[in-house]
Write a protein that holds these residues in place. Sequence first.
Motif, PDB file in Angstrom:
ATOM      1  N   ILE A 175       0.847  -1.197   0.000  1.00 31.82           N
ATOM      2  CA  ILE A 175       0.000   0.000   0.000  1.00 31.82           C
ATOM      3  C   ILE A 175       0.883   1.249   0.000  1.00 31.82           C
ATOM      4  O   ILE A 175       0.669   2.185  -0.785  1.00 31.82           O
ATOM      5  CB  ILE A 175      -0.948  -0.016   1.207  1.00 31.82           C
ATOM      6  CG1 ILE A 175      -1.909  -1.206   1.102  1.00 31.82           C
ATOM      7  CG2 ILE A 175      -1.698   1.308   1.339  1.00 31.82           C
ATOM      8  CD1 ILE A 175      -2.769  -1.428   2.329  1.00 31.82           C
ATOM      9  N   ARG A 176       1.881   1.257   0.868  1.00 25.66           N
ATOM     10  CA  ARG A 176       2.827   2.383   0.947  1.00 25.66           C
ATOM     11  C   ARG A 176       3.588   2.555  -0.360  1.00 25.66           C
ATOM     12  O   ARG A 176       3.723   3.669  -0.884  1.00 25.66           O
ATOM     13  CB  ARG A 176       3.800   2.120   2.099  1.00 25.66           C
ATOM     14  CG  ARG A 176       4.871   3.191   2.333  1.00 25.66           C
ATOM     15  CD  ARG A 176       5.808   2.647   3.409  1.00 25.66           C
ATOM     16  NE  ARG A 176       6.785   3.614   3.863  1.00 25.66           N
ATOM     17  CZ  ARG A 176       7.989   3.804   3.322  1.00 25.66           C
ATOM     18  NH1 ARG A 176       8.335   3.104   2.250  1.00 25.66           N
ATOM     19  NH2 ARG A 176       8.826   4.671   3.855  1.00 25.66           N
ATOM     20  N   ASP A 177       4.072   1.456  -0.909  1.00 28.33           N
ATOM     21  CA  ASP A 177       4.852   1.498  -2.137  1.00 28.33           C
ATOM     22  C   ASP A 177       4.008   1.999  -3.314  1.00 28.33           C
ATOM     23  O   ASP A 177       4.478   2.782  -4.151  1.00 28.33           O
ATOM     24  CB  ASP A 177       5.398   0.094  -2.425  1.00 28.33           C
ATOM     25  CG  ASP A 177       6.468   0.093  -3.498  1.00 28.33           C
ATOM     26  OD1 ASP A 177       7.343   0.984  -3.475  1.00 28.33           O
ATOM     27  OD2 ASP A 177       6.439  -0.807  -4.366  1.00 28.33           O
ATOM     28  N   CYS A 190       2.993  11.575   1.243  1.00 31.88           N
ATOM     29  CA  CYS A 190       2.540  11.997   2.576  1.00 31.88           C
ATOM     30  C   CYS A 190       1.721  13.276   2.494  1.00 31.88           C
ATOM     31  O   CYS A 190       0.682  13.410   3.151  1.00 31.88           O
ATOM     32  CB  CYS A 190       3.737  12.200   3.504  1.00 31.88           C
ATOM     33  SG  CYS A 190       4.550  10.691   4.052  1.00 31.88           S
ATOM     34  N   SER A 191       2.190  14.214   1.685  1.00 33.22           N
ATOM     35  CA  SER A 191       1.482  15.479   1.529  1.00 33.22           C
ATOM     36  C   SER A 191       0.121  15.277   0.870  1.00 33.22           C
ATOM     37  O   SER A 191      -0.879  15.875   1.296  1.00 33.22           O
ATOM     38  CB  SER A 191       2.334  16.438   0.694  1.00 33.22           C
ATOM     39  OG  SER A 191       1.653  17.643   0.458  1.00 33.22           O
ATOM     40  N   ALA A 192       0.068  14.419  -0.154  1.00 35.03           N
ATOM     41  CA  ALA A 192      -1.177  14.232  -0.914  1.00 35.03           C
ATOM     42  C   ALA A 192      -2.263  13.574  -0.083  1.00 35.03           C
ATOM     43  O   ALA A 192      -3.443  13.918  -0.199  1.00 35.03           O
ATOM     44  CB  ALA A 192      -0.898  13.395  -2.161  1.00 35.03           C
ATOM     45  N   LYS A 201       7.257   6.417   7.817  1.00 32.24           N
ATOM     46  CA  LYS A 201       8.560   5.821   8.084  1.00 32.24           C
ATOM     47  C   LYS A 201       8.428   4.570   8.947  1.00 32.24           C
ATOM     48  O   LYS A 201       9.152   3.578   8.748  1.00 32.24           O
ATOM     49  CB  LYS A 201       9.452   6.846   8.775  1.00 32.24           C
ATOM     50  CG  LYS A 201      10.881   6.370   9.003  1.00 32.24           C
ATOM     51  CD  LYS A 201      11.722   7.481   9.627  1.00 32.24           C
ATOM     52  CE  LYS A 201      13.156   6.997   9.875  1.00 32.24           C
ATOM     53  NZ  LYS A 201      13.992   8.072  10.481  1.00 32.24           N
ATOM     54  N   ARG A 202       7.494   4.583   9.886  1.00 33.19           N
ATOM     55  CA  ARG A 202       7.332   3.441  10.788  1.00 33.19           C
ATOM     56  C   ARG A 202       6.884   2.197  10.041  1.00 33.19           C
ATOM     57  O   ARG A 202       7.395   1.098  10.298  1.00 33.19           O
ATOM     58  CB  ARG A 202       6.314   3.783  11.883  1.00 33.19           C
ATOM     59  CG  ARG A 202       6.033   2.644  12.869  1.00 33.19           C
ATOM     60  CD  ARG A 202       7.292   2.134  13.522  1.00 33.19           C
ATOM     61  NE  ARG A 202       6.997   1.135  14.556  1.00 33.19           N
ATOM     62  CZ  ARG A 202       7.884   0.242  15.010  1.00 33.19           C
ATOM     63  NH1 ARG A 202       9.120   0.236  14.524  1.00 33.19           N
ATOM     64  NH2 ARG A 202       7.532  -0.617  15.939  1.00 33.19           N
ATOM     65  N   ILE A 239      -1.539   2.120  10.353  1.00 32.96           N
ATOM     66  CA  ILE A 239      -0.925   3.043   9.391  1.00 32.96           C
ATOM     67  C   ILE A 239      -1.411   2.758   7.978  1.00 32.96           C
ATOM     68  O   ILE A 239      -1.733   3.679   7.217  1.00 32.96           O
ATOM     69  CB  ILE A 239       0.614   2.942   9.475  1.00 32.96           C
ATOM     70  CG1 ILE A 239       1.087   3.407  10.850  1.00 32.96           C
ATOM     71  CG2 ILE A 239       1.266   3.773   8.372  1.00 32.96           C
ATOM     72  CD1 ILE A 239       2.545   3.071  11.148  1.00 32.96           C
ATOM     73  N   ALA A 240      -1.491   1.474   7.615  1.00 37.85           N
ATOM     74  CA  ALA A 240      -1.976   1.118   6.275  1.00 37.85           C
ATOM     75  C   ALA A 240      -3.418   1.580   6.085  1.00 37.85           C
ATOM     76  O   ALA A 240      -3.788   2.077   5.010  1.00 37.85           O
ATOM     77  CB  ALA A 240      -1.864  -0.388   6.061  1.00 37.85           C
ATOM     78  N   ARG A 241      -4.235   1.440   7.130  1.00 36.07           N
ATOM     79  CA  ARG A 241      -5.623   1.898   7.038  1.00 36.07           C
ATOM     80  C   ARG A 241      -5.681   3.412   6.839  1.00 36.07           C
ATOM     81  O   ARG A 241      -6.451   3.912   6.016  1.00 36.07           O
ATOM     82  CB  ARG A 241      -6.397   1.514   8.298  1.00 36.07           C
ATOM     83  CG  ARG A 241      -7.895   1.830   8.201  1.00 36.07           C
ATOM     84  CD  ARG A 241      -8.611   1.580   9.500  1.00 36.07           C
ATOM     85  NE  ARG A 241      -8.316   2.606  10.488  1.00 36.07           N
ATOM     86  CZ  ARG A 241      -7.662   2.397  11.622  1.00 36.07           C
ATOM     87  NH1 ARG A 241      -7.205   1.190  11.924  1.00 36.07           N
ATOM     88  NH2 ARG A 241      -7.444   3.378  12.480  1.00 36.07           N
TER      89      ARG A 241
END
Length: 272
Positions: A175-177, A190-192, A201-202, A239-241
């Motif tokens: 999800i992050r990638d 992060c901004s969007a 980062k965590r 965090i993913a949620r």
Amino acid sequence: MGVQVSTVILEWTFSPANYFEEPIEIHRDDYVMTIADGKAEARVATDVFDRDPSIRQLLHNGLNDRLLGAQLLMHQAYSLSKSSMVRVDDEGRRHIFLEVSVVCGSSVGSPDLLITDKHGNVVLDTRKDRIEKKKSLFELIEKHRAKDALLDAMLRSHQGSVGDPDNELVHLYEIRDTLSKKFGGDTEACSAIGIKHSDWKRLGGLANGEPLRQGRHRGFNAGALRDATEAELGEGRRIARLMVEGYLEHLQRVSAPVATTIATKMDSAVLS
């Protein structure tokens, strides 16, 4: 006695039966759907159904979208059958068609809290808050998923994290990638979506840095691996949620100006 109307009735079963926690009733121009106690039923006028039989798959997709929305909050796998179909003709005779298939996986539960002050006023009701959050997610996912491949990919990654616990952090990191690639970098993502850099980062640290069996780089830590703690997994899920929710809010923001622009042009045309 009223005239019998020819109707197509589509029915699904899902589990856990209390996945939505309260009954849901959806009214649209072409159908009415009710969802409760592990069953969903949609009633469609036969002429509407026969003009566009694809409505059966669209309704199935919409129901699955709602389950995916609930899964973001509950981190609990679900099963959903394909729909059975009953045609009720204008004389009340029922003609039954059945097609069975399910999507399933493992499940993890979570306790609820109800906290009141000294006067008996509720100050925290996690069940009520979760149900309200589900409703919001249902609407956003149903609105955007069919049109946005990235949202669909993230929801599938989240579903994978539930159904494949041995690789849970691998799926959550996807999800992050995905968001980083979409927005051209970590800072931009992060901004969007409005997420803290520390949370971003965590999740990267849990998936890549820690010597966890559920993480991505197990080969670099051979012999020193350990299972992630429930607290660590809970962090990753939270965090993913937040990332998925942030992206949904982003989609709402970028779609709003389009609607406003269209309305403005229409107003201008009327005035001219």
